[in-house]
Design a protein around this motif. Structure first.
Motif, PDB file in Angstrom:
ATOM      1  N   TRP A  64       6.272   7.261   5.041  1.00 22.14           N
ATOM      2  CA  TRP A  64       5.632   8.417   4.421  1.00 22.14           C
ATOM      3  C   TRP A  64       5.107   9.349   5.497  1.00 22.14           C
ATOM      4  O   TRP A  64       4.456   8.910   6.444  1.00 22.14           O
ATOM      5  CB  TRP A  64       4.487   7.968   3.511  1.00 22.14           C
ATOM      6  CG  TRP A  64       4.988   7.125   2.382  1.00 22.14           C
ATOM      7  CD1 TRP A  64       5.052   5.758   2.342  1.00 22.14           C
ATOM      8  CD2 TRP A  64       5.554   7.589   1.165  1.00 22.14           C
ATOM      9  NE1 TRP A  64       5.619   5.353   1.157  1.00 22.14           N
ATOM     10  CE2 TRP A  64       5.934   6.460   0.413  1.00 22.14           C
ATOM     11  CE3 TRP A  64       5.776   8.862   0.619  1.00 22.14           C
ATOM     12  CZ2 TRP A  64       6.516   6.560  -0.847  1.00 22.14           C
ATOM     13  CZ3 TRP A  64       6.352   8.950  -0.637  1.00 22.14           C
ATOM     14  CH2 TRP A  64       6.714   7.812  -1.355  1.00 22.14           C
ATOM     15  N   PRO A  75     -12.027  12.354   3.993  1.00 19.87           N
ATOM     16  CA  PRO A  75     -10.658  12.322   3.457  1.00 19.87           C
ATOM     17  C   PRO A  75      -9.808  13.524   3.858  1.00 19.87           C
ATOM     18  O   PRO A  75      -8.580  13.445   3.813  1.00 19.87           O
ATOM     19  CB  PRO A  75     -10.872  12.281   1.939  1.00 19.87           C
ATOM     20  CG  PRO A  75     -12.239  12.815   1.716  1.00 19.87           C
ATOM     21  CD  PRO A  75     -13.032  12.459   2.943  1.00 19.87           C
ATOM     22  N   ASN A  92       8.890   9.991  -6.434  1.00 18.14           N
ATOM     23  CA  ASN A  92       8.043  10.946  -5.720  1.00 18.14           C
ATOM     24  C   ASN A  92       8.793  12.281  -5.652  1.00 18.14           C
ATOM     25  O   ASN A  92       9.739  12.429  -4.900  1.00 18.14           O
ATOM     26  CB  ASN A  92       7.715  10.447  -4.313  1.00 18.14           C
ATOM     27  CG  ASN A  92       6.457  11.081  -3.763  1.00 18.14           C
ATOM     28  OD1 ASN A  92       5.362  10.631  -4.066  1.00 18.14           O
ATOM     29  ND2 ASN A  92       6.604  12.132  -2.984  1.00 18.14           N
ATOM     30  N   ASP A  98       2.655  11.026  -4.400  1.00 21.16           N
ATOM     31  CA  ASP A  98       2.187  11.106  -5.777  1.00 21.16           C
ATOM     32  C   ASP A  98       1.422   9.864  -6.241  1.00 21.16           C
ATOM     33  O   ASP A  98       0.522   9.969  -7.064  1.00 21.16           O
ATOM     34  CB  ASP A  98       3.359  11.373  -6.721  1.00 21.16           C
ATOM     35  CG  ASP A  98       4.035  12.716  -6.432  1.00 21.16           C
ATOM     36  OD1 ASP A  98       3.396  13.598  -5.822  1.00 21.16           O
ATOM     37  OD2 ASP A  98       5.199  12.871  -6.821  1.00 21.16           O
ATOM     38  N   ASP A  99       1.767   8.707  -5.734  1.00 17.82           N
ATOM     39  CA  ASP A  99       1.150   7.455  -6.179  1.00 17.82           C
ATOM     40  C   ASP A  99      -0.168   7.205  -5.440  1.00 17.82           C
ATOM     41  O   ASP A  99      -0.192   7.093  -4.206  1.00 17.82           O
ATOM     42  CB  ASP A  99       2.123   6.295  -5.937  1.00 17.82           C
ATOM     43  CG  ASP A  99       1.562   4.975  -6.410  1.00 17.82           C
ATOM     44  OD1 ASP A  99       1.376   4.815  -7.636  1.00 17.82           O
ATOM     45  OD2 ASP A  99       1.299   4.114  -5.547  1.00 17.82           O
ATOM     46  N   GLU A 100      -1.253   7.093  -6.189  1.00 16.48           N
ATOM     47  CA  GLU A 100      -2.581   6.892  -5.576  1.00 16.48           C
ATOM     48  C   GLU A 100      -2.652   5.589  -4.784  1.00 16.48           C
ATOM     49  O   GLU A 100      -3.265   5.534  -3.723  1.00 16.48           O
ATOM     50  CB  GLU A 100      -3.678   6.920  -6.645  1.00 16.48           C
ATOM     51  CG  GLU A 100      -5.078   6.704  -6.094  1.00 16.48           C
ATOM     52  CD  GLU A 100      -5.529   7.737  -5.057  1.00 16.48           C
ATOM     53  OE1 GLU A 100      -6.267   7.356  -4.116  1.00 16.48           O
ATOM     54  OE2 GLU A 100      -5.150   8.920  -5.163  1.00 16.48           O
ATOM     55  N   ARG A 101      -2.018   4.522  -5.268  1.00 17.30           N
ATOM     56  CA  ARG A 101      -2.038   3.246  -4.523  1.00 17.30           C
ATOM     57  C   ARG A 101      -1.370   3.400  -3.160  1.00 17.30           C
ATOM     58  O   ARG A 101      -1.851   2.848  -2.166  1.00 17.30           O
ATOM     59  CB  ARG A 101      -1.362   2.138  -5.333  1.00 17.30           C
ATOM     60  CG  ARG A 101      -2.161   1.668  -6.528  1.00 17.30           C
ATOM     61  CD  ARG A 101      -1.462   0.518  -7.219  1.00 17.30           C
ATOM     62  NE  ARG A 101      -0.064   0.845  -7.492  1.00 17.30           N
ATOM     63  CZ  ARG A 101       0.429   1.167  -8.679  1.00 17.30           C
ATOM     64  NH1 ARG A 101      -0.350   1.193  -9.723  1.00 17.30           N
ATOM     65  NH2 ARG A 101       1.704   1.457  -8.823  1.00 17.30           N
ATOM     66  N   THR A 102      -0.284   4.132  -3.122  1.00 13.82           N
ATOM     67  CA  THR A 102       0.403   4.362  -1.843  1.00 13.82           C
ATOM     68  C   THR A 102      -0.476   5.205  -0.924  1.00 13.82           C
ATOM     69  O   THR A 102      -0.577   4.916   0.269  1.00 13.82           O
ATOM     70  CB  THR A 102       1.770   5.042  -2.065  1.00 13.82           C
ATOM     71  OG1 THR A 102       2.554   4.206  -2.932  1.00 13.82           O
ATOM     72  CG2 THR A 102       2.503   5.246  -0.754  1.00 13.82           C
ATOM     73  N   ARG A 103      -1.128   6.236  -1.468  1.00 14.60           N
ATOM     74  CA  ARG A 103      -2.052   7.041  -0.644  1.00 14.60           C
ATOM     75  C   ARG A 103      -3.164   6.164  -0.072  1.00 14.60           C
ATOM     76  O   ARG A 103      -3.529   6.306   1.095  1.00 14.60           O
ATOM     77  CB  ARG A 103      -2.650   8.196  -1.452  1.00 14.60           C
ATOM     78  CG  ARG A 103      -1.679   9.333  -1.691  1.00 14.60           C
ATOM     79  CD  ARG A 103      -2.363  10.591  -2.191  1.00 14.60           C
ATOM     80  NE  ARG A 103      -3.195  10.406  -3.364  1.00 14.60           N
ATOM     81  CZ  ARG A 103      -2.784  10.498  -4.616  1.00 14.60           C
ATOM     82  NH1 ARG A 103      -1.508  10.771  -4.883  1.00 14.60           N
ATOM     83  NH2 ARG A 103      -3.624  10.320  -5.610  1.00 14.60           N
ATOM     84  N   GLU A 104      -3.691   5.250  -0.864  1.00 17.82           N
ATOM     85  CA  GLU A 104      -4.752   4.354  -0.376  1.00 17.82           C
ATOM     86  C   GLU A 104      -4.231   3.428   0.719  1.00 17.82           C
ATOM     87  O   GLU A 104      -4.935   3.165   1.695  1.00 17.82           O
ATOM     88  CB  GLU A 104      -5.360   3.547  -1.534  1.00 17.82           C
ATOM     89  CG  GLU A 104      -6.263   4.375  -2.419  1.00 17.82           C
ATOM     90  CD  GLU A 104      -7.385   5.058  -1.661  1.00 17.82           C
ATOM     91  OE1 GLU A 104      -8.014   4.430  -0.787  1.00 17.82           O
ATOM     92  OE2 GLU A 104      -7.623   6.257  -1.927  1.00 17.82           O
ATOM     93  N   ARG A 105      -3.017   2.933   0.568  1.00 17.92           N
ATOM     94  CA  ARG A 105      -2.414   2.089   1.610  1.00 17.92           C
ATOM     95  C   ARG A 105      -2.255   2.879   2.904  1.00 17.92           C
ATOM     96  O   ARG A 105      -2.507   2.363   3.994  1.00 17.92           O
ATOM     97  CB  ARG A 105      -1.061   1.546   1.159  1.00 17.92           C
ATOM     98  CG  ARG A 105      -1.154   0.480   0.097  1.00 17.92           C
ATOM     99  CD  ARG A 105       0.212   0.037  -0.388  1.00 17.92           C
ATOM    100  NE  ARG A 105       0.897  -0.747   0.636  1.00 17.92           N
ATOM    101  CZ  ARG A 105       2.177  -1.095   0.560  1.00 17.92           C
ATOM    102  NH1 ARG A 105       2.912  -0.706  -0.466  1.00 17.92           N
ATOM    103  NH2 ARG A 105       2.721  -1.806   1.516  1.00 17.92           N
ATOM    104  N   ARG A 107      -4.033   5.583   3.823  1.00 19.65           N
ATOM    105  CA  ARG A 107      -5.383   5.812   4.379  1.00 19.65           C
ATOM    106  C   ARG A 107      -5.890   4.577   5.123  1.00 19.65           C
ATOM    107  O   ARG A 107      -6.404   4.681   6.232  1.00 19.65           O
ATOM    108  CB  ARG A 107      -6.369   6.181   3.271  1.00 19.65           C
ATOM    109  CG  ARG A 107      -6.292   7.593   2.804  1.00 19.65           C
ATOM    110  CD  ARG A 107      -7.430   7.918   1.820  1.00 19.65           C
ATOM    111  NE  ARG A 107      -7.160   9.144   1.145  1.00 19.65           N
ATOM    112  CZ  ARG A 107      -6.703   9.263  -0.099  1.00 19.65           C
ATOM    113  NH1 ARG A 107      -6.465   8.190  -0.835  1.00 19.65           N
ATOM    114  NH2 ARG A 107      -6.475  10.453  -0.621  1.00 19.65           N
TER     115      ARG A 107
END
Length: 117
Positions: A64, A75, A92, A98-105, A107
């Motif tokens: 990503w 953030p 995507n 688009d996926d919040e879980r992927t964004r958290e991973r 981060r």
């Protein structure tokens, strides 16, 4: 053309800022591999960092593209914006993630690899 470098051990913001100085000033492009817990930084294009990771065993679906704004805190210092993120086949459809879980991973991975000093 500036080639990127793979980061698998913590790197300081100061080191990233030094790399960014010769490119975009106060920010740097990065591609993270959410599966392997590594990232590539410093390529002229996200595609350059993506190619470097692919050459070293990463899988495209795990990669990503992001931008790191080194003078920012909180953030806002991570921007989810890259052409390599457009993947309708993976659900995507935007340049973002688009996926919040992927964004958290992403981060969590960036926070583990980029240290303050």
């Amino acid at each position: 053309m500036t080639s990127g470098r793979i980061v698998s051990q913590p790197i300081s913001r100061a080191d990233l800022a030094q790399m960014a100085e010769g490119q975009f000033g106060d920010w740097i492009k990065a591609v993270v591999d959410v599966s392997r817990g590594i990232m590539a930084v410093g390529g002229d294009l996200h595609a350059d960092d993506e190619a470097l990771l692919l050459e070293h065993g990463s899988r495209q679906q795990d990669l990503w593209g992001i931008n790191l704004y080194l003078d920012e805190d909180g953030p806002d210092w991570i921007e989810f914006d890259s052409l390599i993120n457009i993947r309708p086949g993976q659900g995507n459809r935007s340049r973002g993630v688009d996926d919040e879980r992927t964004r958290e991973r992403i981060r969590a991975l960036v926070e583990s690899l980029v240290v303050s000093s």
